[in-house]
Design a protein around this motif. Sequence first.
Motif, PDB file in Angstrom:
ATOM      1  N   THR A  28      31.671 -34.917 -35.974  1.00 56.52           N
ATOM      2  CA  THR A  28      31.019 -33.718 -36.519  1.00 56.52           C
ATOM      3  C   THR A  28      31.811 -33.178 -37.701  1.00 56.52           C
ATOM      4  O   THR A  28      31.232 -32.851 -38.741  1.00 56.52           O
ATOM      5  CB  THR A  28      30.888 -32.637 -35.429  1.00 56.52           C
ATOM      6  OG1 THR A  28      30.048 -33.144 -34.385  1.00 56.52           O
ATOM      7  CG2 THR A  28      30.284 -31.361 -35.984  1.00 56.52           C
ATOM      8  N   ARG A  29      33.134 -33.090 -37.565  1.00 57.96           N
ATOM      9  CA  ARG A  29      33.979 -32.595 -38.664  1.00 57.96           C
ATOM     10  C   ARG A  29      33.785 -33.447 -39.916  1.00 57.96           C
ATOM     11  O   ARG A  29      33.676 -32.920 -41.029  1.00 57.96           O
ATOM     12  CB  ARG A  29      35.452 -32.603 -38.258  1.00 57.96           C
ATOM     13  CG  ARG A  29      35.884 -31.379 -37.489  1.00 57.96           C
ATOM     14  CD  ARG A  29      37.398 -31.286 -37.375  1.00 57.96           C
ATOM     15  NE  ARG A  29      37.984 -32.325 -36.547  1.00 57.96           N
ATOM     16  CZ  ARG A  29      38.061 -32.290 -35.230  1.00 57.96           C
ATOM     17  NH1 ARG A  29      37.571 -31.261 -34.572  1.00 57.96           N
ATOM     18  NH2 ARG A  29      38.631 -33.269 -34.570  1.00 57.96           N
ATOM     19  N   ARG A  30      33.754 -34.765 -39.732  1.00 58.79           N
ATOM     20  CA  ARG A  30      33.596 -35.657 -40.879  1.00 58.79           C
ATOM     21  C   ARG A  30      32.226 -35.489 -41.535  1.00 58.79           C
ATOM     22  O   ARG A  30      32.124 -35.472 -42.761  1.00 58.79           O
ATOM     23  CB  ARG A  30      33.804 -37.109 -40.463  1.00 58.79           C
ATOM     24  CG  ARG A  30      35.240 -37.418 -40.104  1.00 58.79           C
ATOM     25  CD  ARG A  30      35.404 -38.886 -39.771  1.00 58.79           C
ATOM     26  NE  ARG A  30      36.703 -39.154 -39.192  1.00 58.79           N
ATOM     27  CZ  ARG A  30      37.104 -40.357 -38.833  1.00 58.79           C
ATOM     28  NH1 ARG A  30      36.305 -41.406 -38.985  1.00 58.79           N
ATOM     29  NH2 ARG A  30      38.309 -40.523 -38.303  1.00 58.79           N
ATOM     30  N   SER A  31      31.199 -35.372 -40.743  1.00 57.91           N
ATOM     31  CA  SER A  31      29.844 -35.178 -41.281  1.00 57.91           C
ATOM     32  C   SER A  31      29.756 -33.877 -42.073  1.00 57.91           C
ATOM     33  O   SER A  31      29.216 -33.849 -43.181  1.00 57.91           O
ATOM     34  CB  SER A  31      28.805 -35.147 -40.158  1.00 57.91           C
ATOM     35  OG  SER A  31      28.737 -36.372 -39.497  1.00 57.91           O
ATOM     36  N   VAL A  32      30.287 -32.813 -41.495  1.00 64.93           N
ATOM     37  CA  VAL A  32      30.252 -31.509 -42.155  1.00 64.93           C
ATOM     38  C   VAL A  32      31.082 -31.541 -43.438  1.00 64.93           C
ATOM     39  O   VAL A  32      30.682 -30.978 -44.462  1.00 64.93           O
ATOM     40  CB  VAL A  32      30.715 -30.395 -41.191  1.00 64.93           C
ATOM     41  CG1 VAL A  32      30.971 -29.084 -41.914  1.00 64.93           C
ATOM     42  CG2 VAL A  32      29.681 -30.204 -40.082  1.00 64.93           C
TER      43      VAL A  32
END
Length: 112
Positions: A73-77
């Motif tokens: 999620t952190r990478r996508s955001v």
Amino acid sequence: MSQHRAQLMQDLAVQIEAIHVEVTSPGGEMTVHVDANGRLIDIDLTSRAMALEPSRVRTLLLDSLDEAYEEATRRSVALASAAFGPDAPTVAGLRENAERYRPQLNREEDEQ
């Protein structure tokens, strides 16, 4: 402008699809591999994992999966923020969907 935004969205989708996260348990007993959506792709178990009680293996697995989902999620955001800015609706939508579709890990045995 809309053609440029459409291209950015398409590029972002490709980048997010390529996200692959690996998380290793603190003691090195296992490594989980998840995709951008936090779905389990693979798991590597060491002999240390095989020596543990099943309930401990289960806890390590669930903890590792949870951490991997958070990292995906952190990478996508971060990718969306870089493309559109941190306050863009696309970024807010990614965060909202990540929370809405977060895998519901059954931790009943952990509570006993």
